[in-house]
Design an enzyme around this catalytic site. Structure first.
Site, short mmCIF file in Angstrom:
data_model
loop_
_atom_site.label_atom_id
_atom_site.label_comp_id
_atom_site.label_asym_id
_atom_site.label_seq_id
_atom_site.Cartn_x
_atom_site.Cartn_y
_atom_site.Cartn_z
N ARG A 177 0.74 -1.16 0.02
CA ARG A 177 0.04 0.02 0.05
C ARG A 177 1.04 1.32 0.02
O ARG A 177 2.01 1.08 0.12
CB ARG A 177 -1.05 -0.09 1.22
CG ARG A 177 -0.17 -0.48 2.43
CD ARG A 177 -0.18 0.26 3.79
NE ARG A 177 -0.25 1.60 3.60
CZ ARG A 177 0.91 2.38 3.55
NH1 ARG A 177 2.02 1.94 3.90
NH2 ARG A 177 0.97 3.85 3.39
N ASP A 203 -2.21 10.78 -2.54
CA ASP A 203 -2.54 9.72 -3.53
C ASP A 203 -2.84 10.25 -4.88
O ASP A 203 -2.68 9.58 -5.97
CB ASP A 203 -3.72 9.15 -2.93
CG ASP A 203 -3.22 8.08 -1.78
OD1 ASP A 203 -3.11 8.61 -0.50
OD2 ASP A 203 -2.94 6.90 -2.24
N ALA A 222 0.85 5.04 -2.34
CA ALA A 222 0.48 5.09 -3.84
C ALA A 222 1.74 5.07 -4.71
O ALA A 222 1.70 4.06 -5.45
CB ALA A 222 0.39 6.66 -3.86
N ARG A 260 -7.35 -0.52 -7.05
CA ARG A 260 -7.77 0.66 -6.00
C ARG A 260 -7.91 1.85 -6.91
O ARG A 260 -6.87 2.18 -7.84
CB ARG A 260 -6.64 1.00 -5.07
CG ARG A 260 -6.43 -0.36 -3.85
CD ARG A 260 -5.56 -0.33 -2.95
NE ARG A 260 -6.19 0.74 -2.01
CZ ARG A 260 -5.90 1.43 -0.88
NH1 ARG A 260 -4.39 0.97 -0.73
NH2 ARG A 260 -6.30 2.09 -0.11
N ASN A 263 -5.68 12.33 0.24
CA ASN A 263 -4.70 11.34 0.88
C ASN A 263 -5.54 10.73 1.82
O ASN A 263 -6.75 11.01 1.99
CB ASN A 263 -3.75 12.35 1.51
CG ASN A 263 -2.76 11.52 2.26
OD1 ASN A 263 -2.05 10.67 1.52
ND2 ASN A 263 -2.26 11.80 3.50
N LYS A 264 -5.05 9.88 2.83
CA LYS A 264 -6.00 8.95 3.84
C LYS A 264 -6.73 9.88 4.48
O LYS A 264 -6.57 10.88 4.86
CB LYS A 264 -4.67 8.32 4.65
CG LYS A 264 -5.20 7.58 5.75
CD LYS A 264 -6.03 6.55 5.14
CE LYS A 264 -5.27 5.51 4.11
NZ LYS A 264 -6.32 4.89 3.22
N GLN A 309 -2.34 2.49 9.71
CA GLN A 309 -1.02 2.33 9.16
C GLN A 309 -0.03 3.50 9.86
O GLN A 309 0.98 3.32 9.59
CB GLN A 309 -1.29 3.44 7.54
CG GLN A 309 -1.78 2.43 6.62
CD GLN A 309 -3.34 2.45 6.56
OE1 GLN A 309 -3.81 2.76 7.45
NE2 GLN A 309 -4.01 2.36 5.50
O1 MRU Z 1 -4.65 3.09 2.10
P1 MRU Z 1 -3.42 3.29 1.93
O2 MRU Z 1 -2.48 2.92 2.87
O3 MRU Z 1 -2.65 3.02 0.55
O4 MRU Z 1 -3.06 4.91 2.04
C1 MRU Z 1 -1.59 5.40 1.62
C2 MRU Z 1 -2.02 7.07 1.83
O5 MRU Z 1 -2.90 7.78 2.03
C3 MRU Z 1 -0.42 7.63 1.71
O6 MRU Z 1 -0.53 8.87 2.61
C4 MRU Z 1 -0.17 7.93 0.48
O7 MRU Z 1 -0.11 6.96 -0.39
C5 MRU Z 1 1.10 8.78 0.17
S1 MRU Z 1 2.25 7.40 0.49
C6 MRU Z 1 3.77 8.06 0.11
#
Ligand code: MRU
Length: 348
Positions: free
Chosen positions: A45, A236, A47, A88, A246-247, A195
């Protein structure tokens, strides 16, 4: 460097992040379907890491069909790309990596299957190498934003685990620490899949950076109490005007940062930008199973039958972002991220 995704002995080796921090286990994916499921279930996981895994998934398809006539191999590659592309929706790195693989494949024309296999693997390796290089540059360009004594708040995981192995936003912090600056981090737990507490806290522990985990709901209060000097997050998908997916929870942190006049920075490679979108309203936001909310791991924390709303991402308006750091440098508002600007470079 954390080996999140690598090509090993003709397979796609993925460090299984679902088991961290308790267990360090590598999944050796032997089929495209296994790679797709690893992405869907968040074994891999973040991006940039998702894009790299998908690229190797396509290389794997080319290899598995390497003994077939060329049209069959081509079809297998196309089908792999479609399956991986549907895993995704939010991180644009996935489509970006797959279109690079598609272009590499298209340029091969009638080449024999062995050549296709070799060239696609080389392209996936290049995507990984470029990601590592982008991380080095972001850490270098962004280091001015993390001064000695900085107390940083971050959300989700943007370290080596989320990328080819070096990280985006978190790498600014680990680099500041490694170069002798005194820094500390408040780590948002990042419900529902944790995470922050599982992955970011693990990476900071390994790097020896002082940190504390807090529940997501405590972030605004930590900022209000003056415990945070700056916020760094990853992305993302960033639209042309700087709107940033983003998350989920990132938007709330950005609002709190603005209300208390502390800078909110986004650190992401060019592969996370989508200049084809004028604003964030067109970014597809993944909704995941409600079970992730009504349970913590296997344990149910809501009444039997309770339903849930579980968006995996949110969109922070570009106007709340004090600056973006990419491999090309630092970008300040007003934002207009065309492909040329992203390639041309930001400021120091
Ligand atoms: O659902 P995830 O864990 O893939 O989400 C990841 C995020 O939101 C990260 O902050 C984003 O991908 C940036 S990673 C360098």
């Amino acid at each position: 460097v954390i080996e999140t995704v690598r090509w090993k002995d003709g397979r796609v080796a993925i460090l299984d992040q679902r088991r961290l921090p308790d267990e360090r286990r590598v999944l050796a994916c032997e089929s495209v379907e296994e790679v797709a499921e690893a992405i869907e279930t968040l074994a891999v996981r973040g991006a940039p890491a998702i894009g790299i895994a998908a690229a190797y998934g396509v290389a794997l398809a080319a290899r598995l069909a390497g003994g077939e006539p060329r049209p069959f191999q081509s079809r297998a590659i196309r089908e792999a790309s479609e399956r991986l592309g549907a895993t995704r929706p939010t991180a644009v790195n996935l489509g970006w990596a797959l279109s690079r693989m598609r272009r590499a494949h298209d340029a091969l024309g009638e080449s024999d299957p062995a050549t296709v296999e070799r060239v696609l693997l080389e392209e996936a390796d290049r995507i990984l190498e470029e990601d590592l290089e982008a991380s080095r540059r972001m850490a270098e360009a962004g280091s001015v934003l993390v001064p000695d004594g900085a107390r940083v708040l971050t959300h989700c995981n943007t370290g080596g685990l989320a990328t080819g192995g070096l990280g985006t936003a978190l790498s600014l912090v680990t680099r500041a620490h490694a170069t002798g600056r005194k820094v500390s981090v408040l780590v948002d737990e990042t419900r529902p899949l944790l995470q922050g507490s599982r992955l970011t806290a693990w990476e900071l522990t390994e790097a020896g950076v002082p940190h504390r985990v807090l529940v997501d709901a405590a972030a605004a209060w930590a900022i209000a109490r003056g415990l945070v000097d700056l916020v760094v997050i990853g992305a993302d998908r960033v639209a042309r005007n700087g709107d940033t997916a983003n998350k989920v929870g990132s938007y709330g942190v950005a609002l709190a940062a603005r209300a208390h006049a502390i800078p909110f920075y986004v650190v992401a490679p060019a592969s996370s930008f989508d200049p084809s979108l004028a604003s964030g309203s067109a970014i597809p936001i993944e909704e995941r199973s409600g079970r992730e909310v009504t349970r913590v791991g296997e344990r149910r924390v809501a009444p039997e039958g309770a339903t849930a709303f579980n968006p995996a991402f949110d969109v922070t308006p570009g106007e709340l972002v004090a600056a973006f750091v990419t491999e090309a440098g630092i970008f300040r508002p007003p934002y207009d991220f065309t492909a040329e600007r992203l390639a041309g470079g930001g400021g120091p």
